[in-house]
Design an enzyme around this catalytic site. Structure first.
Site, PDB file in Angstrom:
ATOM      1  N   THR A 171       0.868  -1.173   0.000  1.00 43.29           N
ATOM      2  CA  THR A 171       0.000   0.000   0.000  1.00 43.29           C
ATOM      3  C   THR A 171       0.905   1.224   0.000  1.00 43.29           C
ATOM      4  OG1 THR A 171      -1.787  -1.123   1.173  1.00 43.29           O
ATOM      5  CG2 THR A 171      -1.777   1.280   1.243  1.00 43.29           C
ATOM      6  N   LYS A 228      -7.667   1.309  -2.663  1.00 41.23           N
ATOM      7  CA  LYS A 228      -7.246   0.942  -1.308  1.00 41.23           C
ATOM      8  C   LYS A 228      -7.270   2.142  -0.370  1.00 41.23           C
ATOM      9  CE  LYS A 228      -5.433  -1.381   2.111  1.00 41.23           C
ATOM     10  NZ  LYS A 228      -4.142  -2.070   2.088  1.00 41.23           N
ATOM     11  N   LYS A 260      -0.717   5.292   8.646  1.00 49.92           N
ATOM     12  CA  LYS A 260      -0.035   5.389   7.353  1.00 49.92           C
ATOM     13  C   LYS A 260      -1.047   5.530   6.216  1.00 49.92           C
ATOM     14  CE  LYS A 260       2.093   2.395   3.946  1.00 49.92           C
ATOM     15  NZ  LYS A 260       2.462   1.012   3.613  1.00 49.92           N
TER      16      LYS A 260
END
Length: 290
Positions: free
Chosen positions: A87, A162, A237
């Site tokens: 990611t 995502k 994050k």
């Protein structure tokens, strides 16, 4: 297929093992000294990539992806595919896709959802960006490592999906934890709260599948002292990636921005580091309005 797998941590290790169990020839490399069942460990990322049909990466961030790609791409054979399951920021995914295309290689950005349990059980969901040809080459491997793969569009689309998904997840987990803490102070039994909300308009994945209240709903990290299935620092994050993307796209995301700020406070100034992201509930339990 001959597969190179770079990044064999809590997620990458089980994913690589599942590919090996299905008979693929998997060469692996990680900066740490690790062993993965069925995977032949080699001394460098380039060695893992040499002669591979597909190279899969699972890395911490976009800068590391760019650095590793610079080593991988020259070692890969023409027509091979680089499938990045990390990611990372959308810009890094698109930059590596351009470099791969210039080298005569295919590229898929394919971040995953499902956590450590999904990686081990082969039940991940892949959100994929790239050409139809690239996705077709990677799809049989997605079928082994996961239960669903969605081709979201061109390079970067997987990361976009995502980031948006996890912004929703971060916001809804905070709201779910707030609601349980409020229910406690109103004297409402947690099980009754779950029984109502899980079958009413407050239904969400955070409530129904990953309930932050211990002893309520299906088994979740809350029942294991909030040891992480998905760590709070990883949620931070992803929320930072969402806000970076929002700035780049000039998108108004006030709830995402607030969720980022709350998780930053939780991880960096409180006791959230190393805890599951659902450990926001005990945080709110201890707090009043001031």
């Amino acid at each position: 297929m001959k597969i190179g797998f770079i990044g064999l941590g809590n997620m990458g290790g089980p994913m690589a093992a599942n590919l090996a169990k299905e008979g693929h020839d998997v060469l692996g490399f990680d900066m740490a000294s690790v062993t993965v069942e069925g995977v032949t460990m080699v001394r460098s990322a380039a060695e893992a990539a040499a002669g591979a049909d597909v190279v899969i990466t699972m890395l911490p961030n976009g800068q590391i992806l760019r650095t590793v790609a610079a080593e991988l791409l020259p070692a890969m054979q023409a027509g091979a595919a680089l499938v990045d399951c990390s990611t990372v920021d959308v810009d890094s995914a698109r930059a590596v896709a351009e470099q791969a295309a210039a080298a005569g290689l295919l590229f898929v950005d394919a971040p995953v959802s499902g956590g450590i349990g999904g990686a081990a059980g082969g039940t991940l969901t892949f959100m994929a960006g790239g050409s139809a040809e690239a996705f077709a080459k990677a799809e049989p491997l997605f079928d082994i490592m996961g239960q669903k793969a969605v081709h979201c569009g061109e390079a970067g689309a997987g990361q976009s999906a995502k980031i948006c998904n996890n912004m929703i997840l971060g916001v809804t987990m905070i709201a779910t934890c707030e609601a349980f803490a409020l229910a406690d102070k109103l004297g409402l039994d947690r099980q009754k709260m779950f029984d109502v909300v899980s079958t009413s308009s407050g239904y969400s994945w955070s409530m129904n599948a990953y309930c932050p209240a211990p002893g309520v709903g299906p088994q979740s990290p809350a029942d294991n002292d909030y040891k992480p299935g998905f760590a709070a620092e990883l949620m931070l994050k992803d929320l930072r990636l969402s806000q970076q993307a929002a700035v780049s796209a000039d998108a108004d995301t006030p709830m995402g921005e607030l969720a980022q700020a709350l998780y930053a406070k939780f991880v960096e100034n409180e006791d959230g580091l190393g805890m599951d992201f659902s450990a926001m509930l005990p945080r709110f339990e201890k707090r009043g309005r001031s």
